[in-house]
Design a protein around this motif. Structure first.
Motif, PDB file in Angstrom:
ATOM      1  N   PRO A  43      24.123 -19.055  41.652  1.00 35.63           N
ATOM      2  CA  PRO A  43      22.764 -19.330  41.178  1.00 35.63           C
ATOM      3  C   PRO A  43      21.992 -18.086  40.733  1.00 35.63           C
ATOM      4  N   SER A  44      22.629 -16.921  40.723  1.00 36.62           N
ATOM      5  CA  SER A  44      21.909 -15.671  40.474  1.00 36.62           C
ATOM      6  C   SER A  44      21.408 -15.544  39.036  1.00 36.62           C
ATOM      7  N   TRP A  45      20.432 -14.644  38.877  1.00 34.80           N
ATOM      8  CA  TRP A  45      19.922 -14.318  37.541  1.00 34.80           C
ATOM      9  C   TRP A  45      21.038 -13.737  36.681  1.00 34.80           C
ATOM     10  N   ALA A  46      21.906 -12.926  37.294  1.00 31.69           N
ATOM     11  CA  ALA A  46      22.996 -12.299  36.541  1.00 31.69           C
ATOM     12  C   ALA A  46      23.936 -13.358  35.966  1.00 31.69           C
TER      13      ALA A  46
ATOM     14  N   THR B 202      23.895 -17.137  29.287  1.00 28.57           N
ATOM     15  CA  THR B 202      23.047 -16.945  28.114  1.00 28.57           C
ATOM     16  C   THR B 202      23.754 -16.081  27.070  1.00 28.57           C
ATOM     17  N   LYS B 203      24.448 -15.047  27.526  1.00 27.77           N
ATOM     18  CA  LYS B 203      25.172 -14.175  26.592  1.00 27.77           C
ATOM     19  C   LYS B 203      26.264 -14.946  25.863  1.00 27.77           C
ATOM     20  N   ARG B 204      26.960 -15.833  26.584  1.00 25.40           N
ATOM     21  CA  ARG B 204      27.993 -16.652  25.920  1.00 25.40           C
ATOM     22  C   ARG B 204      27.377 -17.595  24.889  1.00 25.40           C
ATOM     23  N   MET B 205      26.186 -18.088  25.189  1.00 29.13           N
ATOM     24  CA  MET B 205      25.531 -19.049  24.295  1.00 29.13           C
ATOM     25  C   MET B 205      24.893 -18.377  23.079  1.00 29.13           C
ATOM     26  N   THR B 206      24.302 -17.207  23.284  1.00 32.00           N
ATOM     27  CA  THR B 206      23.462 -16.604  22.233  1.00 32.00           C
ATOM     28  C   THR B 206      23.887 -15.205  21.814  1.00 32.00           C
ATOM     29  N   GLY B 207      24.722 -14.562  22.615  1.00 33.19           N
ATOM     30  CA  GLY B 207      25.071 -13.170  22.337  1.00 33.19           C
ATOM     31  C   GLY B 207      24.084 -12.188  22.962  1.00 33.19           C
TER      32      GLY B 207
ATOM     33  N   LEU C 121      15.395 -12.593  24.767  1.00 29.68           N
ATOM     34  CA  LEU C 121      15.680 -13.814  24.023  1.00 29.68           C
ATOM     35  C   LEU C 121      14.537 -14.163  23.071  1.00 29.68           C
ATOM     36  N   SER C 122      14.901 -14.569  21.863  1.00 31.48           N
ATOM     37  CA  SER C 122      13.881 -15.102  20.954  1.00 31.48           C
ATOM     38  C   SER C 122      13.591 -16.533  21.383  1.00 31.48           C
ATOM     39  N   VAL C 123      12.547 -17.124  20.834  1.00 27.98           N
ATOM     40  CA  VAL C 123      12.205 -18.510  21.171  1.00 27.98           C
ATOM     41  C   VAL C 123      13.364 -19.423  20.776  1.00 27.98           C
ATOM     42  N   LYS C 124      13.946 -19.178  19.618  1.00 27.62           N
ATOM     43  CA  LYS C 124      15.070 -20.001  19.140  1.00 27.62           C
ATOM     44  C   LYS C 124      16.264 -19.893  20.097  1.00 27.62           C
ATOM     45  N   GLN C 125      16.582 -18.669  20.533  1.00 25.58           N
ATOM     46  CA  GLN C 125      17.704 -18.484  21.448  1.00 25.58           C
ATOM     47  C   GLN C 125      17.425 -19.131  22.805  1.00 25.58           C
ATOM     48  N   ALA C 126      16.209 -18.987  23.299  1.00 32.65           N
ATOM     49  CA  ALA C 126      15.854 -19.601  24.581  1.00 32.65           C
ATOM     50  C   ALA C 126      15.952 -21.122  24.480  1.00 32.65           C
ATOM     51  N   THR C 127      15.563 -21.671  23.328  1.00 33.25           N
ATOM     52  CA  THR C 127      15.649 -23.117  23.120  1.00 33.25           C
ATOM     53  C   THR C 127      17.102 -23.575  23.146  1.00 33.25           C
ATOM     54  N   VAL C 128      17.989 -22.804  22.538  1.00 33.24           N
ATOM     55  CA  VAL C 128      19.425 -23.135  22.542  1.00 33.24           C
ATOM     56  C   VAL C 128      19.931 -23.200  23.986  1.00 33.24           C
TER      57      VAL C 128
END
Length: 142
Positions: free
Chosen positions: A101-104, A110-115, A122-129
């Motif tokens: 459950p960690s932030w890491a 998140t890195k796998r999803m958005t790079g 994160l941009s708003v678009k990336q956070a939305t993804v």
């Protein structure tokens, strides 16, 4: 051939850290010179030190309790969208689908999803993804 510009950049940053540490530790000029000569015998000024000796002096300052401050981006509060992603991540953990459950761990997802692995960047678009992916995952679980 070594990159001279990066050596100069390291030196510039190291000297800046040393002078910030001197100020934050409240060292007088005499105490500072004594500290430099105790870290690197025979020298009294950071300007005379090699890169390796600068590292020794920084280590000595750390032993005295000085810690460099976090970069400004690390001081920025997390945007609400990041907290939303975090809450979804924790719901998945409670459902047994996320083991860590960690932030890491959320950062790695998140890195796998958005790079982008740093949630503050994160941009708003990336956070939305990320949020939409977590919502869909949660729907499949329920």
């Amino acid at each position: 051939m070594p990159d001279v510009s990066s050596d100069r950049e390291y030196r510039r940053r190291a000297l800046a850290k040393i002078h910030i540490a001197k100020k934050e530790l409240g060292l007088s000029d005499e105490e500072y010179r004594d500290l430099v000569s105790s870290a690197v015998p025979g020298k009294q000024s950071a300007a005379d030190l090699t890169d390796g000796e600068l590292r020794l002096l920084l280590d000595r300052l750390a032993e005295l309790g000085w810690r460099p401050r976090l970069p400004r981006v690390a001081e920025r509060p997390l945007p609400p969208m990041v907290w939303k992603a975090r809450e979804l991540w924790l719901q998945l953990h409670r459902a047994g689908k996320v083991h860590n459950p960690s932030w890491a761990a959320l950062g790695r997802f998140t890195k796998r999803m958005t790079g982008v692995g740093d949630l503050r960047r994160l941009s708003v678009k990336q956070a939305t993804v990320v949020i939409e992916a977590l919502k869909q995952w949660l729907e499949r679980v329920e």
